[in-house]
Design an enzyme around this catalytic site. Structure first.
Site, PDB file in Angstrom:
ATOM      1  N   HIS A   1      -4.751  -2.801  -0.651  1.00  8.93           N
ATOM      2  CA  HIS A   1      -4.036  -0.787  -0.211  1.00  8.93           C
ATOM      3  C   HIS A   1      -5.053   0.285   0.045  1.00  8.93           C
ATOM      4  CE1 HIS A   1      -0.422   1.816   0.477  1.00  8.93           C
ATOM      5  NE2 HIS A   1      -0.822   2.836  -0.899  1.00  8.93           N
TER       6      HIS A   1
ATOM      7  N   ASP B   1      -2.874  -6.000   1.366  1.00 10.38           N
ATOM      8  CA  ASP B   1      -1.770  -4.676   0.875  1.00 10.38           C
ATOM      9  C   ASP B   1      -1.233  -5.643  -0.733  1.00 10.38           C
ATOM     10  OD1 ASP B   1      -0.881  -2.808  -0.132  1.00 10.38           O
ATOM     11  OD2 ASP B   1      -0.472  -1.850   1.870  1.00 10.38           O
TER      12      ASP B   1
ATOM     13  N   SER C   1      -0.205   5.567   2.395  1.00 11.74           N
ATOM     14  CA  SER C   1       1.075   5.430   1.854  1.00 11.74           C
ATOM     15  C   SER C   1       1.691   5.756   1.800  1.00 11.74           C
ATOM     16  CB  SER C   1       0.397   5.374   0.466  1.00 11.74           C
ATOM     17  OG  SER C   1       1.253   4.556  -0.309  1.00 11.74           O
TER      18      SER C   1
END
Length: 806
Positions: free
Chosen positions: A779, A745, A672
């Site tokens: 994610h 995601d 991330s």
């Protein structure tokens, strides 16, 4: 002609080879056995105890679902991901077994009556702790079960399928009564997408400012609207001793909470028009107080869509917010209202006011107090005590004040930087009041409150503590603190007067287990669990919290892991993996504080880099990457790149100085915002041999209304957005970089297109790059085959470009 055919044929052959090289499609691979065993180790059970510390509920989970499970049908609408077959979220982590343990005898008892192939969630004790409710998800519906503690038997109680589309769907009223949301439709009758739509999808703005974050999975068409309404509509049900009664009419009930006296409900009902710019949580809604028959007693507010929220930290809509029950009164509702039109920079004495309204909820609300900063919530105590929290995100500041509920006065107790971990006094310990609600636990005749700090950051590392905060002197006196050499945190205060505690203790070699501790009688700690080490493959691996400075003097730390049996004098410097996640600070002193503990037992999640210590790498995990505001009139990101480089250089220099890391064989990685960091370091420095960037955002113009703690918009600071975007410097990324992204995601800002476009940009500019697109992953990755393959990809990348280099 023959020659032309030959040239054409050679060209096609070369094209075919380049295509194969460019795509490089492979089947699922597995990493070395040492890595796979660590990933697939069965986690230790989660532990919950009743309020009397008589019974413990042990909840077991499997490690990871299969990719086939991830690939089940899914609808992505209104910011939600739904299983269209059972009216529930499609991506959940489930409990696979329950066990009850009598804390006094130590005897573990299996729970009978559990459904086959248990997929449980949302377990909650009843008000008297004699029962436990939980949901069980099947392929076609969600059911509600209750475990009777006395018989250790689970029984399904619902007659209609439970609707969990919008979150937790039930609440206890008493030991024999539960309210829950039921489905009103059948999956078989789901509206079909029309082949020919009625017309185009149109959005418009008529001059009103409406900035919004880059949410995923939004409503995109009238058909999506229809689907959302179909799945989200529910019927509130009262189940009393198995007898079910409808409460009111069906509707899109987002949340419902009971008043302390259990006579009223605070209900948020979503209404049309559904927004195409924000998620379901931001849709227009009605906030009302209903009785338990479903009758509307008072409409508190008609709230608009949140798509009109002003951009910028601490800004809010100019509407009431934060509706909640007072825990210390029978039926009193509270809420906040901005006094600055929702704009924090507006010059006013107070920014928020908090109001209350008592049953029978006639008339207007009464003002309780005003706050200098943005109101963030109240923790209720008794007739003379409540704790009010105010925050300023832009200044990274929080303030806690004492509210005297009788005199209606507000007195500040303490204020600190939210990033100042050393001066965090902890959180107030709770106790149950006559309504069964959790309120502040006071001691010493109401003059002090117990404060539990489960982290306890200090210059010696994290050392959790229990303290008494004196409400008169405003001093926090620590009465117990974890001993150095271990990490022990308080999970529950069982008896505040006798100071009987439930703690969780661990060390580098001691598996986390639970204990009963008595601070008054000072008896020997009584162990109540005996979990075994799930990671025998890490025995012998050493861990150290290292400290070092960057060039400007800011102190940094990191967790250094070295392989089993490693001797730097005999084996020499190792190849290194540095794993990090940048954080913003307004204060250099806060940035320099030590976080974490060297004495915690090493546990591994799928996201960890520690796997590679088994392959002969030195791992610097949690390497601090602070981004500090360069001045009082500056913001942290004003020199983001320079600080990243300084942080990285300091870490590499320290490892080389210790003679455990080879500065010429260092990889950097992160997930991330850590991936964003990785790409920037490779674009602007030559410090690394390789990088691993997972699920990052690489083009900040795709998040134009802010990101992380940056509240300036792209149009206010276009140069900043471009300079912080590694995509802008893709032509400079020549260090080999492995890009990994979940194709589904769901995180705000990290659209998969980020990795797709960065891969194309690096490839187009002649860089060395590999892009792995994991099917069905969001994610946070979950599929077993995907995770094993991800670990294989990372290992291959490190072996080829880091360990194998000269």
């Amino acid at each position: 002609m023959r020659k032309m055919k030959h040239i054409f044929g050679m060209g096609m052959l070369l094209f075919a080879f380049s295509f194969l090289y460019g795509q490089d499609a492979v089947s699922y691979q597995a990493p070395p056995k040492e890595i796979a065993d660590l990933l697939l180790a069965k986690p230790t059970p989660a532990v919950r105890i009743d309020s009397k510390a008589e019974w413990m509920l042990l909840s077991e989970r499997n490690s990871y679902p299969t990719v086939e499970e991830l690939g089940q049908p899914e609808n992505r609408i209104a910011g939600l991901r739904l299983n269209p077959n059972n009216f529930s979220p499609s991506r959940q982590s489930f409990i696979n077994n329950f066990t009850l343990k009598n804390i006094k005898t130590g005897k573990e008892l299996p729970v009978t009556g559990l459904p086959a192939n248990l997929l449980a969630g949302n377990a909650n004790w009843s008000p008297s702790d004699t029962k436990i409710a939980f949901t069980n998800t099947t392929g076609s519906k969600v059911d509600l079960y209750v475990i009777d503690i006395a018989t250790q038997k689970a029984t399904r109680i619902n007659k209609q399928a439970v609707n969990t589309v919008l979150g937790v769907a039930y609440t206890w009223v008493d030991d024999n009564t539960i309210l829950y949301k039921a489905t009103t439709q059948s999956a078989a009758n789901t509206p079909k997408r029309p082949i020919t739509p009625k017309g185009p999808t149109i959005q418009q703005s008529l001059g009103k400012t409406a900035p919004s974050p880059t949410f995923q999975d939004l409503i995109k068409s009238p058909y999506d609207e229809q689907l959302f309404e179909y799945y989200a509509t529910s019927q509130l049900i009262q189940n009393k001793n198995g007898v079910e009664t409808n409460i009111g009419n069906p509707g899109i009930v987002s949340t419902f909470t009971l008043s302390p006296n259990k006579k009223y409900m605070l209900v948020r009902t979503i209404k049309k028009p559904f927004s195409y710019l924000v998620t379901a949580n931001g849709f227009p809604s009605t906030i009302s107080i209903n009785d338990l028959s479903g009758k509307v007693i008072k409409v508190l507010a008609e709230l608009p869509s949140t798509e009109g929220t002003p951009s910028g930290n601490d800004n809010t809509q100019n509407v009431p917010r934060g509706f909640d029950w007072r825990d210390d009164e029978a039926a009193t509702i509270t809420w906040a209202m901005p006094l600055d039109s929702g704009l924090i920079k507006k010059q006013v004495d107070y920014h928020d006011a908090v109001y209350s309204l008592n049953a029978p909820f006639t008339g207007e609300g009464k003002e309780l107090f005003k706050t200098k900063m943005r109101y963030a919530g109240t923790t209720w105590g008794d007739a003379s005590l409540a704790l009010v929290t105010e925050i300023s995100r832009s200044k990274q500041t929080s303030r806690v004040s004492r509210y005297n509920t009788t005199a209606n006065t507000l007195e500040m107790l303490y204020e600190r930087n939210q990033t100042d971990a050393y001066n965090n006094p902890g959180a107030p310990v709770g106790t149950k009041n006559k309504f069964g609600r959790t309120v502040i636990q006071t001691t010493d005749n109401g003059t002090k409150i117990l404060m539990n700090n489960a982290t306890g950051s200090s210059p010696k590392g994290d050392l959790p503590f229990l303290a008494k905060f004196d409400l008169t002197t405003k001093k926090n006196d620590i009465i117990w603190r974890c001993k150095e050499g271990s990490f022990e945190m308080i999970e529950e205060v069982i008896d505040a007067d006798k100071l009987v505690l439930l703690t969780r203790r661990e060390s580098q070699t001691e598996v986390p287990n639970y204990y009963i501790k008595n601070l008054v009688l000072r008896l020997a700690d009584r162990p109540i669990t005996n979990f075994a080490n799930p990671y025998p493959g890490l025995i012998g691996v050493t861990k150290e919290k290292i400290q070092y400075k960057r060039a400007d003097g800011v102190d940094l730390t990191g967790d250094l892991y070295l392989p089993k049996g490693y001797n730097k004098d005999k084996d020499g410097p190792l190849p290194v993996v540095i794993w990090a996640y940048p954080r913003e600070f307004n204060s250099a002193a806060d940035a320099a504080q030590i976080r974490g503990s060297k004495d915690r037992f090493t546990t591994i999640s799928w996201a960890s880099p520690i796997f590679y210590v088994t392959q002969g790498y030195a791992i610097l995990d949690n390497a601090e990457m602070p981004i500090v505001a360069p001045g009082t009139d500056k913001k942290p990101n004003d020199n983001f790149i320079a600080q990243l480089q300084s942080n990285a250089e300091a870490a590499i220099n320290k490892l080389a100085e210790m003679r455990v890391g080879d500065r010429k064989r260092v990889a950097v990685g992160g997930h991330s915002y850590g991936a964003f960091m990785t790409a920037n370091l490779l674009a602007h420095t030559n410090l690394f041999k390789a990088g691993i960037a997972r699920s990052g955002a690489y083009n900040r113009t795709l998040t134009p209304f802010g990101f992380q703690n940056e509240d300036r918009t792209y149009w206010q600071a276009p140069q900043l957005y471009n300079e912080m975007s590694p995509f802008s410097y893709a032509d400079k990324i020549k260090t080999p970089i492995l890009l990994i992204h979940g194709e589904a995601d769901d995180n705000t800002g990290t659209y998969p297109i980020n990795s797709e476009r960065l891969f194309a940009a690096i490839k187009g500019n002649g860089g060395t790059v590999r892009f792995v697109f994991l099917p069905y992953e969001a994610h946070s990755y979950r599929g077993k085959e995907n995770l094993l393959h991800m670990l294989w990809e990372q290992n291959q990348w490190l072996e080829k470009y880091v360990k194998g280099t000269k």
